[in-house]
Scaffold this motif. Structure first.
Motif, PDB file in Angstrom:
ATOM      1  N   ILE A  54    -100.021 -82.460 -31.425  1.00  0.00           N
ATOM      2  CA  ILE A  54    -100.849 -81.251 -31.444  1.00  0.00           C
ATOM      3  C   ILE A  54    -102.143 -81.514 -32.211  1.00  0.00           C
ATOM      4  O   ILE A  54    -103.238 -81.157 -31.760  1.00  0.00           O
ATOM      5  CB  ILE A  54    -100.094 -80.066 -32.087  1.00  0.00           C
TER       6      ILE A  54
ATOM      7  N   ILE B   4    -105.340 -71.186 -34.107  1.00  0.00           N
ATOM      8  CA  ILE B   4    -104.096 -70.689 -33.518  1.00  0.00           C
ATOM      9  C   ILE B   4    -103.811 -69.273 -33.991  1.00  0.00           C
ATOM     10  O   ILE B   4    -103.491 -68.374 -33.198  1.00  0.00           O
ATOM     11  CB  ILE B   4    -102.920 -71.629 -33.887  1.00  0.00           C
TER      12      ILE B   4
ATOM     13  N   THR C 225    -100.667 -71.737 -29.277  1.00  0.00           N
ATOM     14  CA  THR C 225    -100.895 -73.181 -29.349  1.00  0.00           C
ATOM     15  C   THR C 225    -100.963 -73.792 -27.957  1.00  0.00           C
ATOM     16  O   THR C 225    -101.867 -74.587 -27.650  1.00  0.00           O
ATOM     17  CB  THR C 225     -99.776 -73.866 -30.158  1.00  0.00           C
TER      18      THR C 225
END
Length: 449
Positions: free
Chosen positions: A155, A25, A40
């Motif tokens: 995530i 990221i 992201t």
């Protein structure tokens, strides 16, 4: 398993997986001057393919942002509708890309429904007509820690799923470790005995079932999901039921051992011992129990079930031995100043090898069952090979016990590591060849069709 002294896989904590994800990221964020939240969302949308993300951002950054909904779309009508709908409620939150504001209760419900369905999808605004993506910056506006933790898991799960060729969560219940495979170090048969997590669970990298060589992933799935249950059910029926002489259905005996007459669902009443009716007994209850001769299939099924259960028990015992060695054996040995770290590693390696070999022997029972079902002429040879493999493992266990007893009772350390490591190498190589031999299918043995 090691190649040239380097392990072909590593066990990672959840934080270490998160660090790898954050590194990707940060790289996209810094190179292309994006917020970490936008970076992201881009990576999630492109299945965490950093190369693809870099190419598309380099070619036309604004187009990619627009395609993914990462641009502000403002509508005063939408804003007024949203605000009026939740008048008097606190902490109304919207994404940076739209003006649809929702309460934390709505957000919690929305995220709970979506994040349990599919970890690779991008979460969108709760408004069904809106395509604005929900990123970490939106979640940060929420105050409930549970919602934030849910999104963080989403995530991280998305990252691992997209990289499943090289990173997988350990499938053991309650385990939070992940395994990273170093494909550049991997050689053929490096994962002979599966992947061993720090929690002690050993699993197959391909299907994440318990490590199951020499059977294939498909066979292991069939065995675990249906075959084993069928064998157990059939064994229970043989032990606890008899066939009704009228309709041939299985009838279970009642809990009362004195009760002789059993009534089937077809209304036929018969004696549990001899299957005759009460009238046929004519008051004489000194009958002889009628024993049915089992078919060869029933005999084989019972035999393989007992074999599996025996090997399962031996496997579980080997895991207990490993725990006992780590908790008691190694500390006792290390109390002696002559016992060094390399000796400790040799003991752990030798004991772990026994666990892995017991697992191979357990699954070789399933292999033998499938061979007997479809290629019966090979069954005796397979039994012979399993017997020889078991003898090899018992010799290794005896060697370890003898060496450890000598070390504890007489302080014998001079060749401890060499002798124990040699035994581990011989045993490991034997089981490596044993597995390969079974998986070859013995083409030299012909099966008549």
């Amino acid at each position: 398993m090691e190649t040239n002294g380097q392990s072909v896989y590593s066990v990672l904590t959840t934080n270490e997986v998160g660090e790898k994800m954050t590194s990707e990221i940060n790289q996209i964020s810094e190179v292309f001057l994006l917020s970490k939240s936008d970076a992201t969302l881009i990576l999630i949308s492109l299945r965490w393919n950093s190369f693809k993300a870099s190419d598309r951002l380099g070619d036309d950054k604004e187009k990619l942002l627009s395609d993914l909904g990462l641009v502000k779309v403002f509508s005063s009508c939408q804003e007024n509708d949203s605000v009026s709908s939740f008048a008097g409620q606190e902490n109304l939150v919207s994404t940076p890309f739209c003006s649809h504001k929702f309460s934390e209760t709505c957000w919690r419900s929305h995220l709970s429904n979506l994040l349990t369905e599919e970890e690779e999808r991008v979460v969108l605004c709760p408004n069904p007509d809106c395509v604005a993506p929900v990123g970490p910056d939106t979640i940060e506006k929420l105050t409930e820690p549970a919602v934030k933790m849910m999104y963080d898991r989403y995530i991280l799960g998305s990252f691992v799923e997209a990289n499943k060729e090289s990173i997988k969560w350990c499938p053991a219940p309650g385990c939070e470790y992940a395994i990273e495979l170093h494909e550049d170090l991997l050689e053929d048969d490096d994962l002979d005995f599966g992947v061993v997590c720090l929690c002690g669970h050993t699993f197959c990298w391909s299907c994440t079932l318990e490590s199951h060589r020499p059977v294939t992933c498909k066979e292991a799935s069939v065995w675990s999901s249906s075959t084993l249950d069928t064998l157990k059910s059939n064994a229970w029926l043989l032990e606890n039921t008899k066939r009704c002489p009228n309709c041939n259905c299985h009838v279970q005996r009642t809990d009362d051992p004195v009760l002789r007459m059993i009534t089937c669902i077809c209304s036929c009443s018969f004696c549990w011992r001899c299957l005759l009716s009460e009238e046929e007994h004519n008051g004489n209850w000194n009958c002889v129990e009628l024993l049915f001769q089992l078919s060869m299939r029933q005999v084989d099924d019972s035999s393989y079930l007992r074999l599996w259960e025996t090997c399962l028990e031996e496997y579980e015992n080997s895991k207990s031995d490993l725990k006992a060695i780590e908790e008691n054996g190694v500390p006792r040995l290390t109390d002696n100043s002559s016992f060094n770290e390399q000796d400790v590693d040799a003991v752990k390696e030798a004991t772990l090898l026994m666990v892995q070999c017991r697992l191979v022997l357990k699954w070789s029972c399933a292999y033998e069952y499938f061979i007997a079902m479809y290629q019966s002429p090979k069954t005796q040879y397979v039994k012979h090979l399993r017997g020889e493999a078991r003898k090899t493992l018992l010799r290794h266990k005896a060697t370890q016990e003898e060496l450890m007893n000598k070390a504890l009772t007489s302080g014998y350390f001079s060749s401890f590591k060499v002798e124990l490591s040699n035994s581990s190498t011989i045993t490991g190589n034997y089981f490596h060849e044993y597995v390969k031999t079974l998986e070859s299918g013995f083409p030299e043995i012909q099966v008549e069709t």
